[in-house]
Design an enzyme around this catalytic site. Structure first.
Site, PDB file in Angstrom:
ATOM      1  N   ASP A 189      -2.254  -5.503   0.497  1.00 28.25           N
ATOM      2  CA  ASP A 189      -1.644  -6.064  -0.715  1.00 28.25           C
ATOM      3  C   ASP A 189      -2.669  -6.390  -1.798  1.00 28.25           C
ATOM      4  OD1 ASP A 189       0.789  -6.038   0.734  1.00 28.25           O
ATOM      5  OD2 ASP A 189       0.252  -7.963   1.633  1.00 28.25           O
TER       6      ASP A 189
ATOM      7  N   LYS B 179      -3.486  -1.722  -4.405  1.00 26.55           N
ATOM      8  CA  LYS B 179      -3.955  -0.325  -4.339  1.00 26.55           C
ATOM      9  C   LYS B 179      -3.037   0.615  -5.109  1.00 26.55           C
ATOM     10  CE  LYS B 179      -3.824  -0.529   0.158  1.00 26.55           C
ATOM     11  NZ  LYS B 179      -3.686  -1.961   0.389  1.00 26.55           N
TER      12      LYS B 179
ATOM     13  N   GLY C 118       3.702  -1.242   1.216  1.00 24.26           N
ATOM     14  CA  GLY C 118       4.599  -1.305   0.066  1.00 24.26           C
ATOM     15  C   GLY C 118       3.755  -1.315  -1.182  1.00 24.26           C
ATOM     16  N   HIS C 119       3.925  -0.329  -2.012  1.00 24.22           N
ATOM     17  CA  HIS C 119       3.141  -0.255  -3.239  1.00 24.22           C
ATOM     18  C   HIS C 119       4.022  -0.541  -4.444  1.00 24.22           C
ATOM     19  CE1 HIS C 119       0.078   2.547  -1.154  1.00 24.22           C
ATOM     20  NE2 HIS C 119      -0.190   1.284  -0.950  1.00 24.22           N
TER      21      HIS C 119
ATOM     22  N   GLN D 298      -2.444  -0.737   3.843  1.00 25.05           N
ATOM     23  CA  GLN D 298      -2.912  -1.988   4.454  1.00 25.05           C
ATOM     24  C   GLN D 298      -4.339  -2.300   3.984  1.00 25.05           C
ATOM     25  OE1 GLN D 298      -1.336   0.349   7.045  1.00 25.05           O
ATOM     26  NE2 GLN D 298       0.479  -0.543   6.143  1.00 25.05           N
TER      27      GLN D 298
HETATM   28  P1  IMP Z   1       2.803  -3.712  11.534  1.00 28.61           P
HETATM   29  O1  IMP Z   1       1.881  -2.847  10.751  1.00 28.61           O
HETATM   30  O2  IMP Z   1       4.222  -3.709  11.024  1.00 28.61           O
HETATM   31  O3  IMP Z   1       2.727  -3.450  12.998  1.00 28.61           O
HETATM   32  O4  IMP Z   1       2.311  -5.234  11.348  1.00 28.61           O
HETATM   33  C1  IMP Z   1       1.070  -5.688  11.852  1.00 28.61           C
HETATM   34  C2  IMP Z   1       0.410  -6.670  10.895  1.00 28.61           C
HETATM   35  O5  IMP Z   1      -0.018  -5.972   9.740  1.00 28.61           O
HETATM   36  C3  IMP Z   1       1.329  -7.792  10.400  1.00 28.61           C
HETATM   37  O6  IMP Z   1       0.546  -8.952  10.194  1.00 28.61           O
HETATM   38  C4  IMP Z   1       1.807  -7.268   9.059  1.00 28.61           C
HETATM   39  O7  IMP Z   1       2.193  -8.307   8.194  1.00 28.61           O
HETATM   40  C5  IMP Z   1       0.552  -6.577   8.577  1.00 28.61           C
HETATM   41  N1  IMP Z   1       0.818  -5.503   7.616  1.00 28.61           N
HETATM   42  C6  IMP Z   1       1.289  -4.279   7.870  1.00 28.61           C
HETATM   43  N2  IMP Z   1       1.378  -3.567   6.741  1.00 28.61           N
HETATM   44  C7  IMP Z   1       0.926  -4.346   5.748  1.00 28.61           C
HETATM   45  C8  IMP Z   1       0.725  -4.148   4.340  1.00 28.61           C
HETATM   46  O8  IMP Z   1       0.955  -3.077   3.765  1.00 28.61           O
HETATM   47  N3  IMP Z   1       0.230  -5.204   3.667  1.00 28.61           N
HETATM   48  C9  IMP Z   1      -0.079  -6.368   4.262  1.00 28.61           C
HETATM   49  N4  IMP Z   1       0.068  -6.599   5.558  1.00 28.61           N
HETATM   50  C10 IMP Z   1       0.571  -5.585   6.305  1.00 28.61           C
END
Ligand code: IMP
Length: 429
Positions: A13, A16, A40-41, A224
């Site tokens: 977040d 990007k 999510g962009h 991420q």
């Molecule tokens: P998962 O990727 O859904 O398995 O989540 C694992 C961890 O990564 C959790 O803490 C999510 O909140 C975090 N996470 C996954 N994708 C994002 C992102 O795009 N931005 C911020 N945190 C993320």
């Protein structure tokens, strides 16, 4: 022609999407190499807001976009996004968007397991996005995954789903006491997806190689952030893929000699969604003010993001792990109005000063940030387009970040819009 990787240096977040969208102007292809619709962009173009989860943000610039083999793709979400963007007049056809035949499909049982697991964990949950990301990567590693190439042949797909579901349903029912999933329903549903998605499926490695040899420029879009990397992040509070720049190569199928620069996106403060360590997290009115002014809600789940001061221990970690050639500072405008701005430059662990992020989370839990305090600024900076026109204290803040991270700042974002940007050095031009 330089090919550049863009990654997040913190916990995701960082903004990007906006930077990829901005730099895509000078790229021919934008390629995503890992993650899924956990990302999510958010992009704002001419006042219009776009949110994408899977389709690379370069689509808004009419660029060729690639979903690499390193991704896990929920076909329902992808189709919804293709339609949503098409409705806004953006070309999302197979001439513009390519999906690797080796990318893995998120199946209904992945989502069911992700959610059942989090529920069972109670207070110890990771706080996943619940999109089935982890269970899908898990199946990839244990060689029980379903790939886009499997969608092409109905008989192969049918057989594969039935075999896998046999085991998954046992797990769902016996271990989680959760509802089982009907294979006929899944096969039917995915056949419909296949009809629409198969035209997009291709050998991405070959196509990118050909494009690179023709001199086309590729922008690799990370999802991420570095500290959510499965190997290098705050394990186990991480996502299930490698988010670091090196994965740009294996996540699309090209060699490292084709990468010429790596930009690390640094939010001017720090945020995190989900559980896990966050040494500079603020629990006071300052944290609330940053959260509110920065509209820090997850683009995917809508969850309130935890907020804190900039932590240069983690940014330095990201500089090393990604081989960063430059930084992009985002959301600098959000810090405006703070009398004092703090920057963490080390941790105090029981009286010992640590300058590197510890691997052992028990140690991290006992780390207190060592802060430098810098004077803030009150001016609205969103209309400023040159670094030298920024308020003196904002310039001082940026210079200190460069010193502490030993990395130059290439771009400064002062607002959500594409134009609200100070470009000092565009690595693609
Ligand atoms: P998962 O990727 O859904 O398995 O989540 C694992 C961890 O990564 C959790 O803490 C999510 O909140 C975090 N996470 C996954 N994708 C994002 C992102 O795009 N931005 C911020 N945190 C993320």
């Amino acid at each position: 022609m330089p090919n550049i990787v863009i990654i997040g240096t913190q916990w995701g977040d960082e903004g990007k999407g906006k930077i990829v969208d901005l730099l895509a102007e000078n790229a021919d292809i934008v390629a995503r190499f890992q993650g899924g619709n956990n990302a999510g962009h958010t992009m704002v173009v001419e006042g219009q807001k776009f949110i994408s989860h899977l389709v690379p943000s370069g689509i808004l610039q009419g660029k060729h976009c690639v979903i690499g083999n390193g991704l896990v793709v929920d076909p329902a979400v992808l189709l919804k996004e293709i339609d949503y963007l098409a409705e806004k007049g953006i070309n999302t056809g197979p001439d513009k968007l390519k999906i690797s035949e080796k990318a893995h499909l998120i199946m209904p049982y992945h989502k069911a397991i992700d959610n059942a697991r989090e529920q069972k964990k109670g207070d110890n949950k990771i706080g996943t996005t619940g999109r089935g990301i982890g269970p899908c990567y898990e199946d990839k590693a244990t060689r029980r995954g379903v790939r886009f190439v499997d969608l092409i042949d109905e008989t192969v797909f049918d057989e594969r789903v039935r075999t896998i579901l046999d085991e998954k349903n046992f797990y769902l029912k016996q271990y989680f006491n959760a509802p089982t999933i009907d294979p006929d329903q899944v096969i039917d549903e995915y056949k419909r997806y296949a009809e629409r998605l198969v035209p997009y499926v291709t050998n991405v490695s070959v196509e990118l190689d050909q494009a690179i040899h023709k001199g086309e420029q590729v922008l690799f879009e990370g999802a991420q952030g570095t500290h959510l990397d499965i190997d290098h992040g705050t394990y186990p509070f991480v996502t299930s893929s490698n988010t670091v720049s090196a994965n740009a190569c294996s996540g699309v199928g090209i060699g490292p000699r084709h990468i010429h620069g790596v930009l690390g996106i640094v939010k001017a403060y720090t945020t995190r969604v989900g559980a896990g360590p966050f040494p500079t997290e603020l629990f006071d009115a300052v944290g609330d003010a940053i959260q509110e002014k920065g509209a820090e809600f997850g683009a995917t789940t809508g969850r309130r993001r935890r907020c804190g001061w900039l932590d240069t221990v983690i940014v330095r970690n990201a500089v090393r792990l990604n081989g960063l050639t430059g930084l992009v500072i985002t959301k600098l405008d959000v810090l405006g109005g703070q009398e004092v701005i703090k920057v963490c430059n080390a941790y105090d662990y029981k009286g010992e000063t640590l300058s590197e992020f510890p691997t052992d989370l028990k140690i991290v839990a006992d780390c207190k940030p060592v802060y430098e305090s810098l004077p803030g600024w009150d001016e609205d900076i969103r209309d400023i387009r040159r670094r030298e026109d920024l308020p003196e204290n904002a310039r001082r803040y940026l210079a200190r970040v460069e010193e502490l991270t030993e990395t130059p700042i290439d771009i400064i974002s002062v607002g959500p819009g594409r134009q609200e940007t100070i470009v000092l050095n565009n690595p693609l031009t």
